[in-house]
Design a protein around this motif. Structure first.
Motif, mmCIF file in Angstrom:
data_model
loop_
_atom_site.group_PDB
_atom_site.id
_atom_site.type_symbol
_atom_site.label_atom_id
_atom_site.label_comp_id
_atom_site.label_asym_id
_atom_site.label_seq_id
_atom_site.Cartn_x
_atom_site.Cartn_y
_atom_site.Cartn_z
ATOM 1 N N ARG A 39 72.491 7.765 -6.966
ATOM 2 C CA ARG A 39 73.283 7.394 -5.782
ATOM 3 C C ARG A 39 74.426 8.373 -5.550
ATOM 4 N NH1 ARG A 39 71.839 2.419 -7.863
ATOM 5 N NH2 ARG A 39 73.702 2.184 -9.122
ATOM 6 N N ARG A 96 68.771 1.230 -4.882
ATOM 7 C CA ARG A 96 69.266 -0.062 -5.386
ATOM 8 C C ARG A 96 68.424 -0.493 -6.580
ATOM 9 N NH1 ARG A 96 72.690 -3.045 -2.205
ATOM 10 N NH2 ARG A 96 71.892 -4.872 -3.265
ATOM 11 N N ASP A 97 69.109 -0.877 -7.649
ATOM 12 C CA ASP A 97 68.390 -1.328 -8.841
ATOM 13 C C ASP A 97 68.948 -2.638 -9.396
ATOM 14 O OD1 ASP A 97 70.774 -0.473 -9.980
ATOM 15 O OD2 ASP A 97 69.898 1.339 -10.812
ATOM 16 N N ASP A 98 69.805 -3.302 -8.635
ATOM 17 C CA ASP A 98 70.391 -4.546 -9.134
ATOM 18 C C ASP A 98 69.442 -5.726 -8.892
ATOM 19 O OD1 ASP A 98 70.734 -4.113 -6.443
ATOM 20 O OD2 ASP A 98 72.589 -5.241 -6.292
#
Length: 192
Positions: A39, A96-98
């Motif tokens: 990011r 996004r990896d949450d």
């Protein structure tokens, strides 16, 4: 004592050892750390593209800029915008990896690494195409003084392009090894 019994005992002991479990927390931390770095890199690249396009526009709008220079910098600005749009499209749904499980994170990391290989290849070919186009502009439309420096430009930039190609090859090999590692990990996570 029979030597075969000793080997059998050794084999039994070896097979009887506890198999280490997969540290899913460490895997998740590593993938999330790489996601933060990705990011940051994408944002930095986008900011640099905006600055470079602004610089190209500023040069094009200067009153003393020649028609050829305007064309070159306008083309460069358009190429930068198209390139950055392509990079952002390539990285879509990868930033996004949450809220994902470890298995989903592993799949995400495989996709990120594959698109990273594509990113480096596109970057190399784009840089080479831009360098070739600029070289042709200098050779065919430059003043005699600038054309005299053409071979110096080739002598300086050709090794840089070669080094970039070697780097992309090396990076691709490393990425393929990473993909193989994560695919094996994915299979272990899916195993009952």
């Amino acid at each position: 004592m029979d030597p075969n019994l000793d080997w059998k005992a050794l084999g039994d002991t070896w097979r009887g050892q506890a198999v280490p479990t997969i540290d899913v927390d460490a895997i998740g931390r590593e993938i999330r750390r790489r996601g933060r770095r990705l990011r940051w890199l994408v944002a930095s690249e986008a900011v640099m593209t905006v600055l470079m396009v602004a610089l190209c526009v500023w040069i094009v709008l200067q009153p003393g800029t020649s028609t050829m220079d305007r064309t070159v910098f306008l083309g460069l600005g358009v190429a930068l915008v198209v390139y950055q749009i392509g990079v952002l499209w390539l990285r879509r749904r990868q930033l996004r990896d949450d809220g994902r499980s470890v298995a989903d994170l592993v799949d995400l990391e495989i996709r990120r690494t594959r698109s990273g290989i594509t990113y480096w290849r596109i970057s190399l070919w784009t840089a080479m195409a831009m360098w070739l186009a600029l070289s042709l502009v200098v050779w065919f439309d430059a003043s005699d003084a600038l054309r005299a420096g053409f071979w110096l430009m080739v002598a300086i930039n050709a090794p840089i392009m070669l080094a970039a190609a070697v780097f992309v090859w090396w990076r691709g090999r490393r990425s393929l090894a990473r993909i193989a590692r994560f695919e094996a990990l994915r299979e272990q996570l899916r195993a009952p």
